[in-house]
Design an enzyme around this catalytic site. Structure first.
Site, short mmCIF file in Angstrom:
data_model
loop_
_atom_site.label_atom_id
_atom_site.label_comp_id
_atom_site.label_asym_id
_atom_site.label_seq_id
_atom_site.Cartn_x
_atom_site.Cartn_y
_atom_site.Cartn_z
N CYS A 89 55.74 42.70 65.62
CA CYS A 89 56.74 41.90 66.33
C CYS A 89 57.59 41.09 65.36
O CYS A 89 57.05 40.30 64.57
CB CYS A 89 56.05 40.96 67.32
SG CYS A 89 57.22 39.95 68.26
N PRO B 130 53.57 47.84 74.41
CA PRO B 130 53.44 46.44 74.86
C PRO B 130 54.78 45.74 74.74
O PRO B 130 55.43 45.81 73.70
CB PRO B 130 52.42 45.86 73.86
CG PRO B 130 52.53 46.72 72.64
CD PRO B 130 52.89 48.09 73.13
N MET B 131 55.20 45.07 75.81
CA MET B 131 56.50 44.38 75.82
C MET B 131 56.34 43.02 76.48
O MET B 131 55.91 42.93 77.63
CB MET B 131 57.55 45.23 76.56
CG MET B 131 57.92 46.52 75.84
SD MET B 131 59.05 47.58 76.80
CE MET B 131 57.89 48.32 77.97
N GLY C 131 58.85 52.56 74.94
CA GLY C 131 58.90 51.21 75.46
C GLY C 131 59.90 51.02 76.56
O GLY C 131 59.64 51.32 77.72
N GLN D 179 46.62 44.13 73.66
CA GLN D 179 47.19 43.78 72.37
C GLN D 179 47.08 42.28 72.14
O GLN D 179 47.45 41.48 73.00
CB GLN D 179 48.67 44.18 72.27
CG GLN D 179 49.20 43.95 70.85
CD GLN D 179 50.67 44.21 70.67
OE1 GLN D 179 51.50 43.47 71.19
NE2 GLN D 179 51.00 45.28 69.94
N GLY E 31 59.59 54.21 68.58
CA GLY E 31 60.93 53.85 68.15
C GLY E 31 61.95 54.96 68.35
O GLY E 31 61.81 56.02 67.76
N GLY E 32 62.94 54.71 69.19
CA GLY E 32 64.05 55.64 69.35
C GLY E 32 63.79 56.84 70.22
O GLY E 32 64.70 57.65 70.44
#
Length: 430
Positions: free
Chosen positions: A155, A70-71, A291, A125, A269-270
């Site tokens: 967040c 989710p962004m 993401g 979300q 992440g990453g």
């Protein structure tokens, strides 16, 4: 460029998932990498099988081995439509919606919650710190039949974790998160999950992370956690810096899988490509979430998900064919809510569609000019796509770019000491 009349009507009626509403922690083992192997149901209790059904969304969709994060302002309806045209199996997440937004916009819910049936499997979300509003928001969202409800505890934005006092700041109050997840679960027919970091500021030890996971999963039906493998710093750095300055600690993620074998964990992440996602899965991750790489390079990232992650045939569609379908969608939604969405809103997910391809820079310049006067998606594409060579438009997705295939090669030799079981009882009732 000739456009064919492509329909985006639903090809199936979604089967709604089941929710196991119980506050006890249940042992199960369900996420096997080889999806073709079957396992006798006798290995599960009746409650376990109900949970398997929830995870598999009543058997209609593959499990969330790969999901798009989710962004905010990015994973809107338009982006998710494009993403689903590229990948049939990736799980898609909405932008975070504050519970208050849903509650206060109860007479205008379609604008925030409506989506096309093709977007399944899809996760809503939500964020917030008020139990009453979380309950109301979840109940209002339930008729939209999302496949999972995810609670944002990750967040680090000052607007969210600062003035809003939710997001990653909630990791400092696991008892509240457990209560919130129980409230959310009680008002939805979908499974529930939590997305969080591995810590906040100086509260960044492995045991503190385990305390959070244990307490939330013990006080609620939450069995799925998406772990961003960095801690969050709330000392004034930007959200972008929070995605790069705190070091990645994948060993914490795999430690959680070792210490909580009855829960499911998705790593985030990453990880920037399908090669690295597969490396994480081979190391034992139940799922992988990507993401910005999926937004900044959607064709090459999502185009390999179905074949490389799920072992299914890719769609075989070319970029031209994807754009033909997207144009039909785009022109059908322009101005649906008064002046919005505009051409610019609908086209934004396409801006990186030709990442690293010949003509990409010229395409973006033409797009900037076309935004000033084009009133339909069809006219916009006809004016701008002259910048892209036919061989780019008419080729299927190329071979996946190589990633850091050994990213997790030694991870199991780096795990933190096991979580002390005797500490868990103290934590739960503290």
């Amino acid at each position: 460029m000739n456009f064919s009349g492509c329909s985006l009507t639903a090809s199936f009626t979604p089967i709604h998932s089941y929710l196991l509403k119980t506050n006890c922690r249940l042992p199960f083992a369900i996420f096997h990498r080889n999806l073709t192997k079957s396992k006798s149901l006798s290995a599960y209790t009746q409650k376990d099988q109900l949970f398997v059904n929830a995870v598999m969304v009543a058997g209609r969709y593959p499990p969330p081995l790969f999901s798009v994060a989710p962004m905010m302002e990015w994973t809107d309806n338009h982006y998710r439509t494009l993403a689903r045209l590229i990948s049939k199996h990736a799980w898609l997440y909405t932008e975070m919606l504050a519970a208050e937004t849903i509650v206060y916009q109860k007479d205008n819910l379609d604008r925030f919650l409506e989506y096309s049936p093709e977007q399944h499997p899809i996760v809503l979300q939500i964020g917030g710190n008020n139990l009453e509003n979380l309950a109301k928001a979840t109940k209002l969202a339930n008729p939209y039949h999302y496949d999972e409800i995810n609670f944002n505890c990750g967040c680090p934005s000052p607007k969210v974790a600062g003035h809003g006092c939710f997001g990653v700041r909630l990791m400092l109050d696991p008892k509240f998160v457990g209560e919130a997840m129980s409230v959310i679960a009680a008002n939805t027919d979908a499974p529930v999950s939590v997305k969080c970091r591995i810590g906040v500021d100086n509260h960044d030890s492995y045991n503190e992370l385990c305390d959070f996971i244990y307490k939330v999963s013990s006080l609620s039906p939450t069995r799925h956690f998406i772990i961003h493998s960095r801690k969050a710093l709330l000392n004034g750095i930007s959200p972008a810096e929070n995605r790069s300055i705190p070091p990645l600690k994948y060993e914490y993620f795999y430690g959680l899988q070792r210490d909580f074998p009855d829960l499911r964990f998705t790593i985030n992440g990453g990880i920037t490509c399908v090669d690295e996602a597969n490396a994480a899965l081979r190391a034992g991750a139940h799922g992988v979430m990507i993401g910005r790489a999926a937004y900044n390079n959607p064709w090459h990232t999502l185009g390999h998900v179905d074949s490389a992650i799920y072992g299914s045939p890719s769609s075989g569609l070319t970029r031209r064919q994807i754009l033909e379908k997207y144009q039909v969608y785009g022109d059908s939604v322009l101005g649906k809510y008064g002046p919005r969405p505009r051409v610019r809103d609908v086209v934004m997910p396409l801006i990186n569609f030709f990442h690293s391809e010949p003509g990409n820079s010229l395409w973006k310049r033409k797009a900037d000019a076309a935004f000033q006067h084009c009133t339909t998606i069809k006219s916009f594409l006809e004016e701008t796509l002259v910048a892209i060579p036919d061989r780019v438009l008419d080729s299927s997705v190329a071979k996946a770019a190589a990633g850091r295939d050994d990213l997790f090669a030694d991870i199991h030799s780096m795990l933190p000491p096991p979580y002390n079981v005797r500490e868990q009882e103290v934590v739960l009732y503290a």
